[in-house]
Scaffold this active site. Structure first.
Site, PDB file in Angstrom:
ATOM      1  N   LYS A   1      15.766  25.914 -38.823  1.00  0.00           N
ATOM      2  CA  LYS A   1      16.754  25.389 -37.862  1.00  0.00           C
ATOM      3  C   LYS A   1      16.201  24.150 -37.174  1.00  0.00           C
ATOM      4  O   LYS A   1      16.886  23.133 -37.046  1.00  0.00           O
ATOM      5  CB  LYS A   1      17.084  26.456 -36.810  1.00  0.00           C
ATOM      6  CG  LYS A   1      17.793  25.889 -35.591  1.00  0.00           C
ATOM      7  CD  LYS A   1      18.028  26.923 -34.495  1.00  0.00           C
ATOM      8  CE  LYS A   1      16.857  27.230 -33.601  1.00  0.00           C
ATOM      9  NZ  LYS A   1      16.662  26.337 -32.437  1.00  0.00           N
ATOM     10  N   ASN A   2      14.954  24.231 -36.712  1.00  0.00           N
ATOM     11  CA  ASN A   2      14.420  23.138 -35.900  1.00  0.00           C
ATOM     12  C   ASN A   2      14.001  21.928 -36.727  1.00  0.00           C
ATOM     13  O   ASN A   2      13.697  20.878 -36.169  1.00  0.00           O
ATOM     14  CB  ASN A   2      13.248  23.638 -35.036  1.00  0.00           C
ATOM     15  CG  ASN A   2      13.760  24.517 -33.900  1.00  0.00           C
ATOM     16  OD1 ASN A   2      14.968  24.579 -33.648  1.00  0.00           O
ATOM     17  ND2 ASN A   2      12.851  25.195 -33.222  1.00  0.00           N
TER      18      ASN A   2
ATOM     19  N   CYS B   1      18.325  25.503 -18.167  1.00  0.00           N
ATOM     20  CA  CYS B   1      18.121  26.210 -19.437  1.00  0.00           C
ATOM     21  C   CYS B   1      17.454  27.539 -19.128  1.00  0.00           C
ATOM     22  O   CYS B   1      16.674  27.638 -18.182  1.00  0.00           O
ATOM     23  CB  CYS B   1      17.233  25.364 -20.338  1.00  0.00           C
ATOM     24  SG  CYS B   1      16.679  26.192 -21.824  1.00  0.00           S
TER      25      CYS B   1
ATOM     26  N   ASP C   1       7.705  29.973 -29.761  1.00  0.00           N
ATOM     27  CA  ASP C   1       8.902  30.614 -30.344  1.00  0.00           C
ATOM     28  C   ASP C   1       8.583  31.965 -30.994  1.00  0.00           C
ATOM     29  O   ASP C   1       9.505  32.642 -31.470  1.00  0.00           O
ATOM     30  CB  ASP C   1       9.560  29.682 -31.371  1.00  0.00           C
ATOM     31  CG  ASP C   1      10.220  28.476 -30.714  1.00  0.00           C
ATOM     32  OD1 ASP C   1      10.430  28.513 -29.488  1.00  0.00           O
ATOM     33  OD2 ASP C   1      10.521  27.507 -31.436  1.00  0.00           O
TER      34      ASP C   1
ATOM     35  N   ARG D   1      22.390  31.849 -32.849  1.00  0.00           N
ATOM     36  CA  ARG D   1      22.083  30.418 -32.771  1.00  0.00           C
ATOM     37  C   ARG D   1      21.016  30.030 -33.793  1.00  0.00           C
ATOM     38  O   ARG D   1      20.998  28.898 -34.259  1.00  0.00           O
ATOM     39  CB  ARG D   1      21.553  30.067 -31.380  1.00  0.00           C
ATOM     40  CG  ARG D   1      22.592  30.159 -30.303  1.00  0.00           C
ATOM     41  CD  ARG D   1      22.030  29.680 -28.999  1.00  0.00           C
ATOM     42  NE  ARG D   1      21.572  28.291 -29.139  1.00  0.00           N
ATOM     43  CZ  ARG D   1      21.081  27.579 -28.158  1.00  0.00           C
ATOM     44  NH1 ARG D   1      20.968  28.089 -26.956  1.00  0.00           N
ATOM     45  NH2 ARG D   1      20.685  26.331 -28.355  1.00  0.00           N
TER      46      ARG D   1
ATOM     47  N   ARG E   1      13.148  21.965 -18.993  1.00  0.00           N
ATOM     48  CA  ARG E   1      13.438  21.186 -20.198  1.00  0.00           C
ATOM     49  C   ARG E   1      14.154  19.846 -19.948  1.00  0.00           C
ATOM     50  O   ARG E   1      15.265  19.616 -20.424  1.00  0.00           O
ATOM     51  CB  ARG E   1      14.234  22.036 -21.197  1.00  0.00           C
ATOM     52  CG  ARG E   1      13.492  23.309 -21.537  1.00  0.00           C
ATOM     53  CD  ARG E   1      14.148  24.075 -22.619  1.00  0.00           C
ATOM     54  NE  ARG E   1      13.930  23.518 -23.930  1.00  0.00           N
ATOM     55  CZ  ARG E   1      14.510  23.975 -25.027  1.00  0.00           C
ATOM     56  NH1 ARG E   1      15.339  24.979 -24.955  1.00  0.00           N
ATOM     57  NH2 ARG E   1      14.255  23.430 -26.188  1.00  0.00           N
TER      58      ARG E   1
HETATM   59  N1  EPU Z   1       9.258  18.318 -21.571  1.00  0.00           N
HETATM   60  C1  EPU Z   1       9.297  17.442 -20.524  1.00  0.00           C
HETATM   61  N2  EPU Z   1       9.995  16.270 -20.686  1.00  0.00           N
HETATM   62  C2  EPU Z   1      10.643  15.956 -21.820  1.00  0.00           C
HETATM   63  C3  EPU Z   1      10.591  16.858 -22.904  1.00  0.00           C
HETATM   64  C4  EPU Z   1       9.892  18.031 -22.745  1.00  0.00           C
HETATM   65  O1  EPU Z   1       8.726  17.693 -19.475  1.00  0.00           O
HETATM   66  O2  EPU Z   1      11.255  14.881 -21.893  1.00  0.00           O
HETATM   67  C5  EPU Z   1       8.517  19.580 -21.432  1.00  0.00           C
HETATM   68  C6  EPU Z   1       9.435  20.783 -21.602  1.00  0.00           C
HETATM   69  O3  EPU Z   1      10.071  21.111 -20.394  1.00  0.00           O
HETATM   70  C7  EPU Z   1       8.484  21.858 -22.096  1.00  0.00           C
HETATM   71  C8  EPU Z   1       7.464  21.065 -22.907  1.00  0.00           C
HETATM   72  O4  EPU Z   1       7.616  19.690 -22.501  1.00  0.00           O
HETATM   73  O5  EPU Z   1       7.854  22.447 -20.997  1.00  0.00           O
HETATM   74  C9  EPU Z   1       7.625  21.130 -24.402  1.00  0.00           C
HETATM   75  O6  EPU Z   1       8.958  20.945 -24.758  1.00  0.00           O
HETATM   76  P1  EPU Z   1       9.418  20.249 -26.108  1.00  0.00           P
HETATM   77  O7  EPU Z   1      10.079  18.961 -25.764  1.00  0.00           O
HETATM   78  O8  EPU Z   1       8.312  20.222 -27.099  1.00  0.00           O
HETATM   79  O9  EPU Z   1      10.528  21.263 -26.580  1.00  0.00           O
HETATM   80  P2  EPU Z   1      11.833  20.873 -27.344  1.00  0.00           P
HETATM   81  O10 EPU Z   1      11.533  19.725 -28.228  1.00  0.00           O
HETATM   82  O11 EPU Z   1      12.967  20.762 -26.402  1.00  0.00           O
HETATM   83  C10 EPU Z   1      11.431  22.328 -29.472  1.00  0.00           C
HETATM   84  C11 EPU Z   1      12.146  23.441 -30.171  1.00  0.00           C
HETATM   85  C12 EPU Z   1      12.049  24.699 -29.329  1.00  0.00           C
HETATM   86  C13 EPU Z   1      10.570  25.039 -29.153  1.00  0.00           C
HETATM   87  C14 EPU Z   1       9.847  23.854 -28.505  1.00  0.00           C
HETATM   88  C15 EPU Z   1       8.365  24.058 -28.380  1.00  0.00           C
HETATM   89  C16 EPU Z   1      13.855  22.262 -31.394  1.00  0.00           C
HETATM   90  C17 EPU Z   1      15.289  21.940 -31.576  1.00  0.00           C
HETATM   91  N3  EPU Z   1      13.531  23.061 -30.370  1.00  0.00           N
HETATM   92  O12 EPU Z   1      12.100  22.151 -28.224  1.00  0.00           O
HETATM   93  O13 EPU Z   1      12.685  25.728 -30.061  1.00  0.00           O
HETATM   94  O14 EPU Z   1      10.419  26.164 -28.338  1.00  0.00           O
HETATM   95  O15 EPU Z   1      10.075  22.659 -29.298  1.00  0.00           O
HETATM   96  O16 EPU Z   1       7.779  24.290 -29.606  1.00  0.00           O
HETATM   97  O17 EPU Z   1      13.021  21.824 -32.174  1.00  0.00           O
HETATM   98  C18 EPU Z   1      13.833  27.767 -30.358  1.00  0.00           C
HETATM   99  O18 EPU Z   1      13.988  27.455 -31.551  1.00  0.00           O
HETATM  100  O19 EPU Z   1      14.082  28.914 -29.907  1.00  0.00           O
HETATM  101  C19 EPU Z   1      13.344  26.754 -29.421  1.00  0.00           C
HETATM  102  C20 EPU Z   1      13.493  26.862 -28.105  1.00  0.00           C
END
Ligand code: EPU
Length: 418
Positions: free
Chosen positions: A22-23, A116, A306, A398, A121
């Site tokens: 998915k991701n 969220c 995850d 999802r 996030r």
């Molecule tokens: N963060 C910030 N600022 C930003 C972006 C992120 O402070 O602009 C913080 C977030 O709040 C979090 C940390 O950085 O504390 C890491 O977040 P990241 O951005 O890596 O998460 P994401 O890209 O939003 C993806 C996956 C998530 C998975 C995380 C961590 C996708 C679509 N989603 O989210 O997947 O948990 O990376 O590995 O790729 C899931 O599939 O259940 C899921 C939540």
């Protein structure tokens, strides 16, 4: 609202096949917006978040056709370069269209995600990365509006913290920027490398994806391509943990063991026998009692956040005290209270959950709060005595394709009710 009903206590046995990630599929679908040519993506999982992303790329103006797990996208005209609130609020990964839209159209309007279940996030890292590439970004009426009417200009971007979708968003913006972009402190997740493989097939020039420094030489135009999405490592890990938790003998087919080294090491420490019968197969068995193991979630290649909820469910059946530390998201323990309703002994102290085991699990009515929390409740239900009823299963839909038929295929008594 659908519920899952599980009659627990049956070891998972046999073979189950993994779907596409998915991701990895989500950014791949966003990447199709970077070209007016046709892009074919294979092994796209049929889960709700993918349906949401397909709705978004259609809204933006792309033609989409879906045949089984094969999706064809042609983004000839992008009439509405925007991600409306209605879509972003149901799926935060909608912000993945920001980078490609600014890169291709020179403008984008993307709703801010808002709250969220698992943590704040924000998308500040996506925004500051785009600003470094010369985009003008304003925030108004709950939307991020980015403009780069003269195109983006390559730059050095050093992320303050590692972000998976932040890295992907910026990578997709950089491929069409003038000159070189260097992304430092980049996410090393396999999904980032998979996105880079797709972009490279479309004509992008990228080095270092999958490491913490990614170099991109911008090109004027990208073209069509065909790409097959990597297998879902989180679905794989969920099944492996399920096999161990039910003391079964489960083989997971069509996976990439290399993407799961941290989980495999922790399973082995816990006393689970993990073997690789073939290069794309993993098998779990439990020869004796489960032992307590501590985990700390980290960015890849560390232990994936995850899989934290599912591993916590496993530790309820291990002898001794396990410390589960969550470092990526600040509120990702909502499954703990629900597991406790099933008999688990878990104490929460800030970012740490202290699990004392083994405690017998008994079926109960529980509520799924987010995608991976629901997966942990399903696994606990499979191991529990009696009937577990899981409410709000739309969370699991999802991200898990055909979860009940896959589990039923390896012996689980699981059904969906309205
Ligand atoms: N963060 C910030 N600022 C930003 C972006 C992120 O402070 O602009 C913080 C977030 O709040 C979090 C940390 O950085 O504390 C890491 O977040 P990241 O951005 O890596 O998460 P994401 O890209 O939003 C993806 C996956 C998530 C998975 C995380 C961590 C996708 C679509 N989603 O989210 O997947 O948990 O990376 O590995 O790729 C899931 O599939 O259940 C899921 C939540």
């Amino acid at each position: 609202m659908d519920k899952l009903v599980i009659e627990g206590g049956i070891p998972l046995q046999g073979e189950v096949a993994v779907s596409g990630s998915k991701n990895a599929a989500l950014p791949a679908l966003a990447a199709c917006l970077l070209t007016s040519d046709r892009v074919i993506l294979n092994r796209i999982p049929q889960v709700r978040d993918i349906g949401t992303m397909l709705g978004l790329v259609r809204h933006i103006g792309a033609e989409v056709s879906v045949k089984g797990d094969r999706v064809t996208i042609r983004a000839a005209n992008l009439e509405h370069p925007e991600a409306p609130y209605e879509l972003v609020k149901t799926m935060r990964a909608s912000s993945l269209v920001l980078g490609p839209l600014v890169g291709r159209c020179g403008r984008a309007r993307v709703s801010l995600p808002g709250g969220c279940a698992i943590g704040a996030r924000p998308i500040n890292l996506h925004v500051s990365g785009l600003e470094r590439l010369g985009a003008e970004v304003r925030q108004e009426h709950g939307y991020i509006e980015a403009n780069a009417s003269n195109g983006l200009q390559g730059a050095n971007v050093q992320f303050d913290r590692i972000s998976v979708t932040g890295t992907e968003d910026l990578l997709m913006a950089a491929v069409l920027a003038r000159g070189e972009t260097v992304i430092g402190n980049a996410a090393r997740e396999p999904e980032v490398a998979d996105l880079a493989a797709l972009l490279t097939a479309m004509g992008a020039k990228i080095e270092g994806a999958g490491t913490s420094t990614i170099r991109v030489q911008g090109v004027a135009k990208l073209g069509g391509a065909e790409h097959t999405i990597i297998p879902d490592r989180i679905e794989t890990g969920t099944f492996l943990i399920g096999g161990a938790l039910t003391a079964g003998d489960l083989t997971v087919r069509g996976c990439v063991p290399e993407h799961l080294r941290a989980l495999i090491a922790k399973l082995q420490q816990a006393g689970v026998e993990v073997t690789e019968p073939s290069p794309d197969t993993l098998r779990v068995r439990v020869p004796g009692r489960l032992k307590n193991v501590d985990i700390t979630t980290e960015e890849h290649p560390g232990f994936a956040t995850d899989l934290q909820a599912q591993f916590m469910a496993l530790m309820t059946q291990a002898a001794g005290i396990s410390f589960v530390t969550e470092t990526i998201f600040e509120n990702r323990f909502m499954h703990a209270q629900e597991l406790a309703r099933m008999g688990a002994n878990i104490r929460l102290e800030g970012r740490q959950a202290i699990v004392a085991g083994p405690t017998p699990l008994s079926g109960a009515q529980v509520i799924a709060s987010d995608l991976r929390a629901s997966a942990s409740l399903v696994l606990a239900g499979l191991a529990a005595r009696g009937e577990t009823v899981i409410d709000r299963v739309y969370h699991i839909d999802r991200g898990y394709e055909k979860i009940e038929s896959k589990l039923a295929g390896v012996g689980a008594r699981i059904r969906r009710i309205e």
